[in-house]
Design a protein around this motif. Structure first.
Motif, mmCIF file in Angstrom:
data_model
loop_
_atom_site.group_PDB
_atom_site.id
_atom_site.type_symbol
_atom_site.label_atom_id
_atom_site.label_comp_id
_atom_site.label_asym_id
_atom_site.label_seq_id
_atom_site.Cartn_x
_atom_site.Cartn_y
_atom_site.Cartn_z
ATOM 1 N N GLU A 97 0.829 -1.209 0.000
ATOM 2 C CA GLU A 97 0.000 0.000 0.000
ATOM 3 C C GLU A 97 0.863 1.259 0.000
ATOM 4 N N GLN A 112 2.450 9.406 -6.291
ATOM 5 C CA GLN A 112 3.035 10.732 -6.110
ATOM 6 C C GLN A 112 4.102 11.045 -7.151
ATOM 7 N N GLN A 158 2.368 1.748 -3.411
ATOM 8 C CA GLN A 158 1.388 2.253 -4.361
ATOM 9 C C GLN A 158 1.175 3.754 -4.186
ATOM 10 N N GLN A 159 1.109 4.222 -2.944
ATOM 11 C CA GLN A 159 0.960 5.651 -2.690
ATOM 12 C C GLN A 159 2.168 6.435 -3.211
ATOM 13 N N HIS A 160 3.344 5.848 -3.059
ATOM 14 C CA HIS A 160 4.548 6.516 -3.555
ATOM 15 C C HIS A 160 4.537 6.594 -5.075
#
Length: 313
Positions: A292, A300, A295-297
């Motif tokens: 998770e 961005q 995925q957030q990185h």
């Protein structure tokens, strides 16, 4: 540097950890007053590049920048973010008169080092501003000494601006870095990265961009610390004597670092263990899985849309 260049195989993916990581930085304190008598030099520098070689690269860069339309689709940041970063750092403005060129010549020194703080190349700054040609010239000179498959990671105070310029004019077999562009990744030196825009930090901070590991790109600061006593001595020295003194000083710094490579590796091993434990603890405290967070990185650092203005920045 035996730790960098004694490899048997070359060609690791740049984003997965390039073969070698280097950093570049300029020092305006190592400038020289104009005037005096120039004597014929009998010393052949091993690290310093000639001013003529650097100027030739600069002329070619100017021709490429003005002679073809820019390809903004390759940019990793928006034009607005790049402009804000440019205003935050004087060195990002190539035309800024940081040093009075009528009073000083040269106006400073730029050095290229490996990740173990060993100087590889250096050149004089002969313009009021710190133009990109100095770093590009040293990077191209380094590539001549490496296999054609070698990958390089470069950390620079304004790595975002340099990477943007290379992407705008570089294509396969053409541009600032020619066909070597896919083999080079760039980032900002870690201490300077926090002065950039957030969108720039996400894309170019070495702690966020894959491939740089724990390299900080601040090895030049340690070299500048060792050359601080030469500043007043070389301020009025002859040009050839100044180059000889700095060249020998940089070589001495490199030899000293080679002798302490074992200690360097031991310190980094301890730092790596500490950072791994800290990262594991932070992940557990966040309540999110590694997938998770990754995925957030990725969301961005996804390339941002840029305007197709057809104008070089």
């Amino acid at each position: 540097c035996p730790a960098c260049f004694a490899q048997k195989t070359w060609g690791r993916p740049a984003d997965g950890g390039p073969d070698i990581i280097v950093c570049a930085d300029g020092n305006r304190q190592l400038r020289r007053f104009r005037g005096g008598v120039d004597i014929t030099s009998v010393y052949e520098p091993e690290i310093f590049m000639t001013t003529d070689a650097v100027d030739a690269i600069g002329q070619e860069m100017t021709r490429l920048k003005t002679g073809r339309p820019a390809d903004h689709s390759a940019a990793r940041l928006s034009a607005e973010a790049l402009e804000r970063c440019k205003r935050s750092f004087k060195v990002a403005d190539e035309d800024a008169a940081i040093v009075n060129e009528h009073l000083f010549d040269p106006t400073g020194v730029v050095v290229l080092l490996c990740r173990h703080d060993i100087p590889l190349f250096a050149c004089d700054i002969t313009t009021p501003g710190e133009q990109q040609k100095y770093v590009v010239a040293m990077l191209l000179e380094l590539m001549k000494e490496l296999p054609n498959t070698a990958t390089i990671g470069l950390l620079y105070d304004i790595g975002c601006q340099l990477d943007h310029s290379c992407r705008l004019v570089s294509r396969t077999a053409y541009g600032y870095l020619g066909d070597a562009l896919p083999r080079v990744i760039m980032g900002c030196s870690v201490l300077h990265a926090y002065g950039h825009e957030w969108s720039c930090q996400v894309a170019y901070n070495p702690r966020r961009r894959e491939g740089f590991g724990l390299s900080d790109g601040e090895g030049s600061e340690r070299v500048w610390s060792r050359t601080r006593r030469e500043i007043p001595i070389l301020r009025r020295a002859d040009k050839s004597c100044r180059v000889m003194a700095l060249d020998r000083k940089f070589r001495h710094c490199g030899e000293t670092m080679k002798e302490h490579l074992g200690r360097w590796f031991n310190q980094k091993r301890k730092l790596l263990s500490f950072q791994r434990q800290r990262a594991t603890q932070l992940q557990q405290d966040s309540g999110m899985s590694a997938a998770e967070l990754a995925q957030q990185h990725r969301l961005q650092v996804a390339p941002r849309e840029t305007e197709q203005t057809g104008k070089c920045q």
